[in-house]
Design an enzyme around this catalytic site. Structure first.
Site, PDB file in Angstrom:
ATOM      1  N   LYS A  22      14.340   6.026   9.740  1.00 24.90           N
ATOM      2  CA  LYS A  22      14.458   5.815   8.289  1.00 24.90           C
ATOM      3  C   LYS A  22      13.505   6.734   7.529  1.00 24.90           C
ATOM      4  O   LYS A  22      13.893   7.390   6.562  1.00 24.90           O
ATOM      5  CB  LYS A  22      14.119   4.355   7.945  1.00 24.90           C
ATOM      6  CG  LYS A  22      13.921   4.115   6.447  1.00 24.90           C
ATOM      7  CD  LYS A  22      13.509   2.693   6.127  1.00 24.90           C
ATOM      8  CE  LYS A  22      12.045   2.399   6.277  1.00 24.90           C
ATOM      9  NZ  LYS A  22      11.206   2.559   5.088  1.00 24.90           N
ATOM     10  N   ASN A  23      12.244   6.777   7.964  1.00 24.66           N
ATOM     11  CA  ASN A  23      11.239   7.492   7.179  1.00 24.66           C
ATOM     12  C   ASN A  23      11.318   9.013   7.319  1.00 24.66           C
ATOM     13  O   ASN A  23      10.569   9.748   6.668  1.00 24.66           O
ATOM     14  CB  ASN A  23       9.830   6.980   7.515  1.00 24.66           C
ATOM     15  CG  ASN A  23       9.604   5.595   6.904  1.00 24.66           C
ATOM     16  OD1 ASN A  23      10.375   5.160   6.046  1.00 24.66           O
ATOM     17  ND2 ASN A  23       8.563   4.911   7.350  1.00 24.66           N
ATOM     18  N   ARG A 102       9.906   3.004  -2.617  1.00 22.58           N
ATOM     19  CA  ARG A 102       8.857   3.999  -2.839  1.00 22.58           C
ATOM     20  C   ARG A 102       9.287   5.396  -2.392  1.00 22.58           C
ATOM     21  O   ARG A 102       8.953   6.388  -3.044  1.00 22.58           O
ATOM     22  CB  ARG A 102       7.605   3.550  -2.083  1.00 22.58           C
ATOM     23  CG  ARG A 102       6.426   4.469  -2.278  1.00 22.58           C
ATOM     24  CD  ARG A 102       5.187   3.902  -1.616  1.00 22.58           C
ATOM     25  NE  ARG A 102       4.126   4.880  -1.568  1.00 22.58           N
ATOM     26  CZ  ARG A 102       3.239   5.069  -2.526  1.00 22.58           C
ATOM     27  NH1 ARG A 102       3.289   4.328  -3.601  1.00 22.58           N
ATOM     28  NH2 ARG A 102       2.303   5.986  -2.411  1.00 22.58           N
ATOM     29  N   CYS A 126       7.520  -1.767  -0.532  1.00 20.94           N
ATOM     30  CA  CYS A 126       6.955  -2.963   0.083  1.00 20.94           C
ATOM     31  C   CYS A 126       5.596  -3.285  -0.539  1.00 20.94           C
ATOM     32  O   CYS A 126       4.779  -2.392  -0.780  1.00 20.94           O
ATOM     33  CB  CYS A 126       6.779  -2.746   1.581  1.00 20.94           C
ATOM     34  SG  CYS A 126       8.295  -2.949   2.521  1.00 20.94           S
ATOM     35  N   ARG A 131      -0.986   1.072  -3.317  1.00 20.39           N
ATOM     36  CA  ARG A 131      -0.126   2.226  -3.084  1.00 20.39           C
ATOM     37  C   ARG A 131      -0.029   3.175  -4.286  1.00 20.39           C
ATOM     38  O   ARG A 131       1.040   3.359  -4.876  1.00 20.39           O
ATOM     39  CB  ARG A 131       1.265   1.776  -2.616  1.00 20.39           C
ATOM     40  CG  ARG A 131       1.195   0.835  -1.441  1.00 20.39           C
ATOM     41  CD  ARG A 131       2.546   0.554  -0.831  1.00 20.39           C
ATOM     42  NE  ARG A 131       3.028   1.676  -0.023  1.00 20.39           N
ATOM     43  CZ  ARG A 131       4.240   1.718   0.509  1.00 20.39           C
ATOM     44  NH1 ARG A 131       5.085   0.745   0.294  1.00 20.39           N
ATOM     45  NH2 ARG A 131       4.597   2.738   1.248  1.00 20.39           N
ATOM     46  N   VAL A 172      -5.374  11.160   4.331  1.00 14.99           N
ATOM     47  CA  VAL A 172      -4.088  11.521   4.941  1.00 14.99           C
ATOM     48  C   VAL A 172      -2.979  10.694   4.302  1.00 14.99           C
ATOM     49  O   VAL A 172      -3.042   9.465   4.286  1.00 14.99           O
ATOM     50  CB  VAL A 172      -4.116  11.261   6.472  1.00 14.99           C
ATOM     51  CG1 VAL A 172      -2.747  11.576   7.081  1.00 14.99           C
ATOM     52  CG2 VAL A 172      -5.201  12.081   7.129  1.00 14.99           C
ATOM     53  N   SER A 173      -1.979  11.377   3.748  1.00 15.42           N
ATOM     54  CA  SER A 173      -0.852  10.664   3.134  1.00 15.42           C
ATOM     55  C   SER A 173       0.460  11.300   3.574  1.00 15.42           C
ATOM     56  O   SER A 173       0.680  12.497   3.372  1.00 15.42           O
ATOM     57  CB  SER A 173      -0.969  10.709   1.608  1.00 15.42           C
ATOM     58  OG  SER A 173       0.276  10.389   1.020  1.00 15.42           O
ATOM     59  N   VAL A 174       1.300  10.461   4.169  1.00 14.83           N
ATOM     60  CA  VAL A 174       2.610  10.927   4.631  1.00 14.83           C
ATOM     61  C   VAL A 174       3.426  11.401   3.430  1.00 14.83           C
ATOM     62  O   VAL A 174       3.954  12.512   3.390  1.00 14.83           O
ATOM     63  CB  VAL A 174       3.345   9.767   5.358  1.00 14.83           C
ATOM     64  CG1 VAL A 174       4.783  10.148   5.692  1.00 14.83           C
ATOM     65  CG2 VAL A 174       2.577   9.363   6.603  1.00 14.83           C
ATOM     66  N   ILE A 338      -5.060   1.262   7.068  1.00 14.40           N
ATOM     67  CA  ILE A 338      -4.243   2.113   6.177  1.00 14.40           C
ATOM     68  C   ILE A 338      -3.935   1.400   4.857  1.00 14.40           C
ATOM     69  O   ILE A 338      -4.113   1.959   3.777  1.00 14.40           O
ATOM     70  CB  ILE A 338      -2.915   2.533   6.851  1.00 14.40           C
ATOM     71  CG1 ILE A 338      -3.164   3.112   8.243  1.00 14.40           C
ATOM     72  CG2 ILE A 338      -2.127   3.514   5.957  1.00 14.40           C
ATOM     73  CD1 ILE A 338      -3.780   4.486   8.298  1.00 14.40           C
ATOM     74  N   ARG A 408      16.558  -3.259   5.016  1.00 14.29           N
ATOM     75  CA  ARG A 408      16.099  -1.979   4.486  1.00 14.29           C
ATOM     76  C   ARG A 408      15.788  -1.003   5.618  1.00 14.29           C
ATOM     77  O   ARG A 408      15.871   0.207   5.417  1.00 14.29           O
ATOM     78  CB  ARG A 408      14.840  -2.174   3.640  1.00 14.29           C
ATOM     79  CG  ARG A 408      15.090  -2.964   2.367  1.00 14.29           C
ATOM     80  CD  ARG A 408      13.860  -3.018   1.524  1.00 14.29           C
ATOM     81  NE  ARG A 408      13.267  -1.692   1.437  1.00 14.29           N
ATOM     82  CZ  ARG A 408      12.012  -1.441   1.156  1.00 14.29           C
ATOM     83  NH1 ARG A 408      11.184  -2.442   0.923  1.00 14.29           N
ATOM     84  NH2 ARG A 408      11.557  -0.219   1.098  1.00 14.29           N
TER      85      ARG A 408
HETATM   86  C1  EPZ Z   1       4.800   6.158   4.439  1.00 18.34           C
HETATM   87  O1  EPZ Z   1       4.403   5.565   3.197  1.00 18.34           O
HETATM   88  C2  EPZ Z   1       5.891   5.279   4.974  1.00 18.34           C
HETATM   89  N1  EPZ Z   1       7.000   5.241   4.017  1.00 18.34           N
HETATM   90  C3  EPZ Z   1       5.354   3.876   5.240  1.00 18.34           C
HETATM   91  O2  EPZ Z   1       6.366   3.113   5.857  1.00 18.34           O
HETATM   92  C4  EPZ Z   1       4.157   3.963   6.194  1.00 18.34           C
HETATM   93  O3  EPZ Z   1       3.588   2.692   6.349  1.00 18.34           O
HETATM   94  C5  EPZ Z   1       3.109   4.920   5.637  1.00 18.34           C
HETATM   95  O4  EPZ Z   1       3.718   6.201   5.359  1.00 18.34           O
HETATM   96  C6  EPZ Z   1       1.928   5.148   6.573  1.00 18.34           C
HETATM   97  O5  EPZ Z   1       2.382   5.652   7.790  1.00 18.34           O
HETATM   98  C7  EPZ Z   1       7.902   6.227   3.986  1.00 18.34           C
HETATM   99  O6  EPZ Z   1       7.831   7.186   4.736  1.00 18.34           O
HETATM  100  C8  EPZ Z   1       9.027   6.093   3.015  1.00 18.34           C
HETATM  101  P1  EPZ Z   1       0.793   7.078   2.764  1.00 18.34           P
HETATM  102  P2  EPZ Z   1       3.476   6.367   2.197  1.00 18.34           P
HETATM  103  O7  EPZ Z   1       0.864   7.877   1.525  1.00 18.34           O
HETATM  104  O8  EPZ Z   1       3.796   7.814   2.302  1.00 18.34           O
HETATM  105  C9  EPZ Z   1      -3.026   5.849   0.217  1.00 18.34           C
HETATM  106  C10 EPZ Z   1       7.759   1.261   6.159  1.00 18.34           C
HETATM  107  O9  EPZ Z   1       7.552   0.062   6.481  1.00 18.34           O
HETATM  108  N2  EPZ Z   1      -2.512   6.733  -0.834  1.00 18.34           N
HETATM  109  O10 EPZ Z   1       0.667   7.796   4.059  1.00 18.34           O
HETATM  110  O11 EPZ Z   1       3.618   5.715   0.885  1.00 18.34           O
HETATM  111  C11 EPZ Z   1      -2.131   4.619   0.431  1.00 18.34           C
HETATM  112  O12 EPZ Z   1      -2.397   3.609  -0.517  1.00 18.34           O
HETATM  113  C12 EPZ Z   1       6.868   1.959   5.162  1.00 18.34           C
HETATM  114  O13 EPZ Z   1       8.700   1.946   6.590  1.00 18.34           O
HETATM  115  C13 EPZ Z   1      -3.315   7.003  -1.913  1.00 18.34           C
HETATM  116  O14 EPZ Z   1      -4.427   6.502  -2.037  1.00 18.34           O
HETATM  117  O15 EPZ Z   1       2.060   6.100   2.814  1.00 18.34           O
HETATM  118  C14 EPZ Z   1      -2.487   4.248   1.843  1.00 18.34           C
HETATM  119  O16 EPZ Z   1      -3.686   3.514   1.858  1.00 18.34           O
HETATM  120  C15 EPZ Z   1       5.883   1.039   4.541  1.00 18.34           C
HETATM  121  N3  EPZ Z   1      -2.834   7.826  -2.896  1.00 18.34           N
HETATM  122  C16 EPZ Z   1      -2.742   5.599   2.525  1.00 18.34           C
HETATM  123  O17 EPZ Z   1      -2.970   6.529   1.455  1.00 18.34           O
HETATM  124  C17 EPZ Z   1      -1.588   8.420  -2.805  1.00 18.34           C
HETATM  125  O18 EPZ Z   1      -1.218   9.168  -3.711  1.00 18.34           O
HETATM  126  C18 EPZ Z   1      -1.578   6.126   3.352  1.00 18.34           C
HETATM  127  O19 EPZ Z   1      -0.373   6.030   2.616  1.00 18.34           O
HETATM  128  C19 EPZ Z   1      -0.787   8.147  -1.685  1.00 18.34           C
HETATM  129  C20 EPZ Z   1      -1.275   7.295  -0.696  1.00 18.34           C
END
Ligand code: EPZ
Length: 429
Positions: A22-23, A102, A126, A131, A172-174, A338, A408
Site C-alpha cells: 500500500k505505502n 494522509r 490514522c 503528524r 527521518v520522514s518517509v 516514531i 484501508r
Molecule cells: C509513512 O507515514 C507511512 N504512511 C506510515 O504508515 C508509517 O507508519 C510511517 O511512514 C513511518 O514508517 C504512508 O506511507 C502513506 P513519517 P509518514 O513522515 O510518511 C514526524 C500505515 O499504517 N514528522 O516517516 O506520514 C512524524 O510525526 C501508515 O500504513 C514530522 O515531524 O511518516 C513521525 O513522528 C501509518 N514532520 C516521524 O516524523 C513532518 O513533516 C516519521 O513520520 C513529517 C513527519
C-alpha cells in the site's frame, strides 16, 4: 458498519499470497502526475486507500484505466493501473479528500513541480500522533517554492520553477522524502537529500522515477542525489510486495502455531522483524516462492523491541507484535519511538485479558496463559489487525468493530486467513 467475527484457537496451515505494498502503491500512483505520458503500475493492491487516491487523482485530471481481472489464481496477482495525466486540470486537492488519507498530501510536490502551483489541504490519516508536515514544507521551500497556509490549505507557488538544493532532513520522514524527491526530479539542477528515509517503499518510488527518466543516485541509502530534468516519460513498474502485510501474517502464524507459505514475500524487506520473530521461537525459511513461517509447539519467547526507521523494526508492525507478546512465556518491552500516540490498541487488547502497562513511550507486556474473546474496537489500521491476531489466539468469539480501518490497508484479510483454517467472517452492516 461491518464487523469481523473471529473464533480463536485454530492453527494456520496453507498459503497466503502477499499483495503489493500500500505505502508504495500510493506514492507511485501520485508519481503519474509528473508526466503527460502513461505510467503503468502492476501489482496494485485493491484497497480503500488506493480507491480514494484514484478519485483524488482523477480530480487533478489523471485518466485511470484498470486491466480486467480473470477468474482463477490470476485474481491474486494484483491489479494493473494505467495512469495518464496528459493535462493537469485542477491543482487543488480538497479537504474532503485529503483529510481522509494522509498519503494523498504527497500530491503537493509533483503538482508544484509540474504546474508551478498547488493548493492542498492539510492532511488527515490514522490518529496515531500529531503528524505535522513541517519537513515536507521546509524541503519544498528549500527548492525555492513560496509556501503559505491559508484556511487549512497549503498554498505553494513556484512561478519560475523549482531549483535544486541540498536538504538535510532533521528527522527521518518517509513522506517528506517521497514528496520532496518527486518535486526535485523536475527541478533545475541538482538536489541532494540527506538523512533521507531508506524505507523500501521510498526506494521503490525512486526506481520508478528512474524508469520514467529521472536521474537518482544513492537509492536505498540515506543520501539521495537527484539531477533535475525538464520532463519525464511514461514507464511500466511493478509495486514491491507489502512487507507490513508479510510481517502481520508471520505474526499471526506465530500466534496460532502452524505453518504458512507467505507467497511472494521478500525477507530482505523486513529483516529486523524476522529476527525478532526468530528470537521469539518462530522458524522462518526463505524459498523461491516466498517465506515459509512455522511455529510447531514450543512457547512464544518474550522480546525487547524498539521501533526505528528502516532498517530497524517498523512502527507499522508494533501493534501486531504486541498482540503476539500478550501470550509470551514472560515479559516483553516494546518501545514506540516514531509516533507518540500509537498505543490505542492497548486498552482493546486488555478487553481480551492482556496484561499491558504503559510507561511513556514504552509498553510492558506480561504474557498471560490465555486470552478470552470479547467485543473490541479498531482505532487505526495496524491496531485493528493486532486485534485480529489477538482474536485468533483467544478462547471463544472476538468481534472487531469499525473494520473500515482494516479495509484501508489489508486486501481480502478474512479470505486469506480463512483459507488457512481460521474461523473468521465479516458481519456486514
Ligand atoms: C509513512 O507515514 C507511512 N504512511 C506510515 O504508515 C508509517 O507508519 C510511517 O511512514 C513511518 O514508517 C504512508 O506511507 C502513506 P513519517 P509518514 O513522515 O510518511 C514526524 C500505515 O499504517 N514528522 O516517516 O506520514 C512524524 O510525526 C501508515 O500504513 C514530522 O515531524 O511518516 C513521525 O513522528 C501509518 N514532520 C516521524 O516524523 C513532518 O513533516 C516519521 O513520520 C513529517 C513527519
Amino acid at each position: 458498519m461491518d464487523r469481523i467475527s473471529i473464533t480463536g484457537g485454530r492453527r494456520l496451515e496453507g498459503t497466503i499470497p502477499i499483495s503489493g505494498a500500500k505505502n508504495a502503491a500510493l506514492p507511485l500512483m501520485i508519481a503519474s502526475l509528473l508526466t503527460p505520458e502513461t505510467l503503468t503500475l502492476k501489482n496494485v493492491p485493491n484497497l480503500a486507500d488506493v480507491n480514494l487516491l484514484a478519485r483524488i487523482l482523477r480530480n487533478h485530471g489523471v485518466d485511470l484505466a484498470v486491466d480486467g481481472k480473470r477468474p482463477g489464481p490470476a485474481r491474486y496477482l494484483g491489479e494493473t493501473f494505467h495512469l495518464t495525466a496528459r493535462d493537469i486540470v485542477d491543482t487543488v486537492a480538497p479537504y474532503e479528500m485529503v483529510s481522509r488519507m494522509r498519503g494523498s498530501f504527497w500530491v503537493l510536490g509533483p503538482l508544484l513541480a509540474r504546474e508551478g502551483r498547488a493548493r492542498v489541504s492539510l492532511p488527515g490519516g490514522c490518529a496515531i500522533g500529531t503528524r505535522p508536515v513541517d519537513l515536507h514544507l521546509a524541503g519544498l521551500k528549500a527548492l525555492d517554492a513560496e509556501i503559505d497556509i491559508e484556511e487549512g490549505y497549503v498554498v505553494a507557488r513556484a512561478p519560475s520553477g523549482l531549483t535544486g538544493a541540498r536538504i538535510i532532513f532533521p528527522k527521518v520522514s518517509v513522506g517528506a522524502t517521497q514528496n520532496v524527491m518527486m518535486a526535485a526530479v523536475l527541478a533545475r539542477g541538482e538536489t541532494v537529500l540527506e538523512n533521507a528515509a531508506r524505507e523500501p517503499e521510498v526506494s521503490d518510488v525512486a526506481r520508478c522515477l528512474v524508469r520514467m527518466g529521472a536521474t537518482i543516485e544513492g537509492i536505498g541509502t540515506s543520501t539521495l542525489r537527484i539531477q533535475g530534468t525538464d520532463s519525464l516519460e511514461g514507464a511500466v513498474h511493478t509495486v514491491l510486495p507489502d512487507r507490513i502485510e508479510t510481517g502481520t501474517y508471520a505474526m499471526a502464524v506465530a500466534a496460532t502455531g502452524g505453518e504458512v507459505l507467505l507467497e511472494g514475500a521478500r525477507a530482505d524487506l523486513l529483516e529486523a522483524a524476522l529476527q525478532i520473530l526468530t528470537s521469539a521461537g518462530v522458524t522462518i525459511t526463505e524459498t523461491n516462492r516466498g517465506l515459509r513461517v512455522a511455529r510447531n509447539g514450543g512457547e512464544i519467547e518474550p522480546v525487547q523491541v524498539e521501533t526505528r526507521p528502516f532498517p530497524g523494526f517498523p512502527t507499522d508492525l508494533q501493534a501486531q507484535l504486541m498482540a503476539l507478546m500478550t501470550r509470551a512465556a514472560g515479559t516483553s518491552t516494546i518501545r514506540e519511538t516514531i509516533f507518540e500516540n500509537r498505543f490505542m490498541h492497548v486498552q482493546e487488547l486488555a478487553r481480551l485479558g492482556a496484561d499491558i502497562t504503559l510507561q511513556g513511550e514504552q509498553a510492558v507486556v506480561r504474557g498471560v496463559p490465555a486470552l478470552h474473546g470479547a467485543q473490541v474496537m479498531a482505532t487505526d489500521l495496524r491496531a485493528s489487525v493486532s486485534l485480529v491476531i489477538a482474536g485468533l489466539m483467544a478462547e471463544g468469539e472476538t468481534v472487531v468493530h469499525r473494520v473500515y480501518h482494516l479495509d484501508r490497508g489489508f486486501e481480502r484479510l478474512e479470505e486469506k486467513l480463512s483459507g488457512c483454517g481460521a474461523t473468521i467472517t465479516r458481519l456486514v452492516g
